[in-house]
Design a protein around this motif. Structure first.
Motif, PDB file in Angstrom:
ATOM      1  N   VAL A 138     -51.734 169.262 -39.621  1.00 63.21           N
ATOM      2  CA  VAL A 138     -53.103 169.773 -39.606  1.00 63.21           C
ATOM      3  C   VAL A 138     -53.142 171.073 -38.813  1.00 63.21           C
ATOM      4  CG1 VAL A 138     -54.256 167.552 -39.895  1.00 63.21           C
ATOM      5  CG2 VAL A 138     -53.716 168.357 -37.605  1.00 63.21           C
ATOM      6  N   ILE A 150     -53.018 170.703 -43.918  1.00 63.88           N
ATOM      7  CA  ILE A 150     -54.432 170.330 -43.989  1.00 63.88           C
ATOM      8  C   ILE A 150     -55.184 171.223 -43.018  1.00 63.88           C
ATOM      9  CG2 ILE A 150     -56.118 168.483 -43.696  1.00 63.88           C
ATOM     10  CD1 ILE A 150     -53.793 166.489 -44.121  1.00 63.88           C
ATOM     11  N   LEU A 200     -58.401 172.320 -41.122  1.00 66.50           N
ATOM     12  CA  LEU A 200     -59.687 171.765 -40.679  1.00 66.50           C
ATOM     13  C   LEU A 200     -60.769 172.823 -40.551  1.00 66.50           C
ATOM     14  CD1 LEU A 200     -58.526 169.315 -37.855  1.00 66.50           C
ATOM     15  CD2 LEU A 200     -58.667 168.901 -40.308  1.00 66.50           C
ATOM     16  N   LEU A 232     -55.593 161.070 -39.049  1.00 63.40           N
ATOM     17  CA  LEU A 232     -55.026 161.175 -40.392  1.00 63.40           C
ATOM     18  C   LEU A 232     -53.599 160.651 -40.472  1.00 63.40           C
ATOM     19  CD1 LEU A 232     -56.326 164.739 -41.382  1.00 63.40           C
ATOM     20  CD2 LEU A 232     -57.264 162.525 -42.091  1.00 63.40           C
ATOM     21  N   ILE A 263     -54.629 172.251 -48.370  1.00 53.42           N
ATOM     22  CA  ILE A 263     -55.991 171.798 -48.660  1.00 53.42           C
ATOM     23  C   ILE A 263     -56.865 172.022 -47.429  1.00 53.42           C
ATOM     24  CG2 ILE A 263     -55.216 170.025 -50.293  1.00 53.42           C
ATOM     25  CD1 ILE A 263     -55.929 167.941 -48.097  1.00 53.42           C
ATOM     26  N   THR A 264     -58.164 172.116 -47.643  1.00 54.37           N
ATOM     27  CA  THR A 264     -59.111 172.175 -46.528  1.00 54.37           C
ATOM     28  C   THR A 264     -59.797 170.819 -46.407  1.00 54.37           C
ATOM     29  OG1 THR A 264     -60.861 173.028 -47.979  1.00 54.37           O
ATOM     30  CG2 THR A 264     -59.496 174.646 -46.822  1.00 54.37           C
ATOM     31  N   LYS A 265     -60.052 170.404 -45.165  1.00 56.57           N
ATOM     32  CA  LYS A 265     -60.637 169.078 -44.952  1.00 56.57           C
ATOM     33  C   LYS A 265     -61.417 169.065 -43.632  1.00 56.57           C
ATOM     34  CE  LYS A 265     -59.342 164.147 -44.967  1.00 56.57           C
ATOM     35  NZ  LYS A 265     -59.944 163.798 -46.274  1.00 56.57           N
ATOM     36  N   LEU A 303     -63.578 167.709 -40.653  1.00 60.84           N
ATOM     37  CA  LEU A 303     -63.679 166.346 -40.103  1.00 60.84           C
ATOM     38  C   LEU A 303     -64.694 166.271 -38.959  1.00 60.84           C
ATOM     39  CD1 LEU A 303     -59.915 165.234 -39.956  1.00 60.84           C
ATOM     40  CD2 LEU A 303     -61.675 164.357 -41.500  1.00 60.84           C
TER      41      LEU A 303
END
Length: 473
Positions: free
Chosen positions: A44, A72, A74, A89, A154-156, A158
């Protein structure tokens, strides 16, 4: 071709001047080196609000991807959001792009591996540095790009999950109506606080937030957020007084440090908050009867108040070298329930032994509600029992020689001499009991002094002045 040393690698993180010490090419090399040395599958990444953080983060991500690592992203985060996401995660590591409270022309990175374990000089950072240097110098043909599949990106976000986790550290039903001044310093804390506020509203909690410098702005129009410096405290203190708030809270740029002000706008040294939280955790542990003697980790800069509270609360105080990586490593080794530094870093076993700038103020708000008292009342007696100078920084031409001069002047009279971190000396003479710690910073070209005494403000002030005269002469 010789290897050009990377000067942005410090004892437990990466911090450097933009352009010369840290740029996108170096960030890319660090990403590849992280992948080659740690061998993660997923990582991340996040970045603070600094104007260069996004570009550096994407360059870092590209380096990771080129070595087959899935990334990933954030988005805009504080450091503790990376700690949270790495654990939450179940990924192999995390990197936050941040320079925290350093000047505008700096940036850096904080790195962790699985379970948010810190990566410091002794646990992989030096190896990453060496590999990145080889990549940049192209002196080692064995350091090649991964020939396999390129990692995904990817973008995620949280933020909601992070906010829910933060509130898990308190019993929200115990929170009484409070008015809190919150100063994000135009850093990364604002959006995280907004997410926590939404969760509090959903839980029916009546807390009014007076938001100061709340909007993230990498230009830092109100100055670099570093409330450890006295000149950075006025806006929070004045807002507490103006709005008659119950407490003031301020954060640094990546909000892994939390600074508190009492109901009259007085800044409370982080040292006394360490004692306050240590006592709260030990009382909670004692009531649960899970562990006979819980351990509390503290740094050597200021320690007498913490040791006294911990021992009187049935715990065991354990001293560690200053710095987040060192404190975390010691906490894991000791399975400590809580750790605190006087610089406003607070560490929690139930937060993967990591530091958080959000958990402390939530815990203190809960204490204010349960005890029905003020913050000043909760720390007044401890401040009187162990008055301290607060941290005093000095930029010196020759730090080693200056520290040696101080040591030569005081060592013969000391009853305790310790070198866990810098030099710590304790005294018990006819004029009273006092101690000091003097150390060179791991992240800045300064020497830091902390002095405390036992119930004697005059003695503490006199000894502080005496040491500074020798140090700066």
């Amino acid at each position: 071709m010789s290897v050009t040393p990377l000067t942005c690698f410090k004892a437990y993180d990466i911090r450097g001047q933009l352009g010369t010490e840290l740029n996108e090419e170096i960030a890319y090399a660090i990403g590849r080196a992280f992948a080659l040395e740690i061998k993660p599958k997923k990582v991340v990444v996040g970045g603070d609000i600094r104007l260069t953080s996004e570009q550096l983060k994407l360059a870092l991500a590209k380096g990771l991807q080129d070595e087959g690592v899935d990334v990933i992203d954030l988005g805009m985060t504080g450091t503790e959001e990376i700690y949270f996401a790495t654990k939450y995660l179940g990924v192999c590591g995390g990197v936050e792009v941040t320079a925290s409270h350093n000047p505008m022309d700096y940036n850096g990175m904080k790195l962790v591996r699985e379970d948010s374990k810190p990566i410091s000089g002794d646990t992989g950072l030096n190896a990453i540095k060496a590999t990145a240097e080889k990549l940049l110098s192209e002196v080692d043909d064995n350091v090649r790009k991964n020939s396999g599949k390129r990692g995904k990106y990817i973008t995620k976000p949280l933020k909601i999950e992070f906010a829910k986790h933060m509130l898990g550290f308190i019993d929200a039903s115990k929170l009484k109506p409070l008015k809190l001044v919150v100063n994000s310093g135009n850093g990364a804390a604002g959006p995280a606080l907004d997410a926590i506020e939404k969760e509090l509203i959903a839980a029916g909690v009546n807390i009014e937030f007076i938001k100061v410098h709340h909007k993230p702005d990498g230009n830092f129009p109100n100055g670099i957020p570093n409330p450890l410096l006295p000149e950075c405290r006025a806006d929070t203190a004045n807002a507490v007084i103006e709005h008659k708030a119950d407490m003031g809270i301020a954060w640094d740029g990546d909000f892994d440090r939390c600074f508190l002000f009492d109901e009259s706008g007085e800044f409370i040294e982080g040292y006394y908050i360490v004692g306050l939280l240590a006592e709260a955790f030990l009382k909670r542990a004692k009531s649960s009867k899970l562990v006979a003697k819980e351990k509390i980790i503290h740094d050597p800069r200021l320690s007498w108040n913490t040791i006294d509270i911990v021992e009187n609360s049935g715990g065991e105080a354990v001293m560690s070298k200053t710095g987040h990586a060192f404190i975390k490593e010691r906490m894991r080794k000791e399975n400590a329930i809580y750790g605190g530094e006087m610089s406003a870093h607070h560490y929690f076993r139930d937060f993967a032994y990591c530091d958080s700038g959000m958990i402390p103020w939530l815990l203190v708000a809960e204490l204010l509600s349960v005890k029905g008292t003020t913050l000043s009342s909760m720390v007044k007696e401890r401040i009187a029992a162990y008055p301290s100078s607060g941290e005093i920084n000095s930029k010196l031409a020759d730090p080693k020689a200056s520290i040696a001069n101080v040591l030569a002047a005081f060592k013969d009279d000391a009853v305790v001499f310790d070198q866990t971190d810098g030099i710590s000396l304790e005294f018990a003479g006819n004029d009273g009991e006092w101690r000091f710690n003097l150390r060179s910073s791991n992240t800045e070209p300064v020497v830091r002094l902390n002095v405390e005494s036992k119930a004697d403000v005059g003695l503490m002030e006199a000894k502080t002045e005496a040491i500074l005269q020798i140090l700066r002469s």
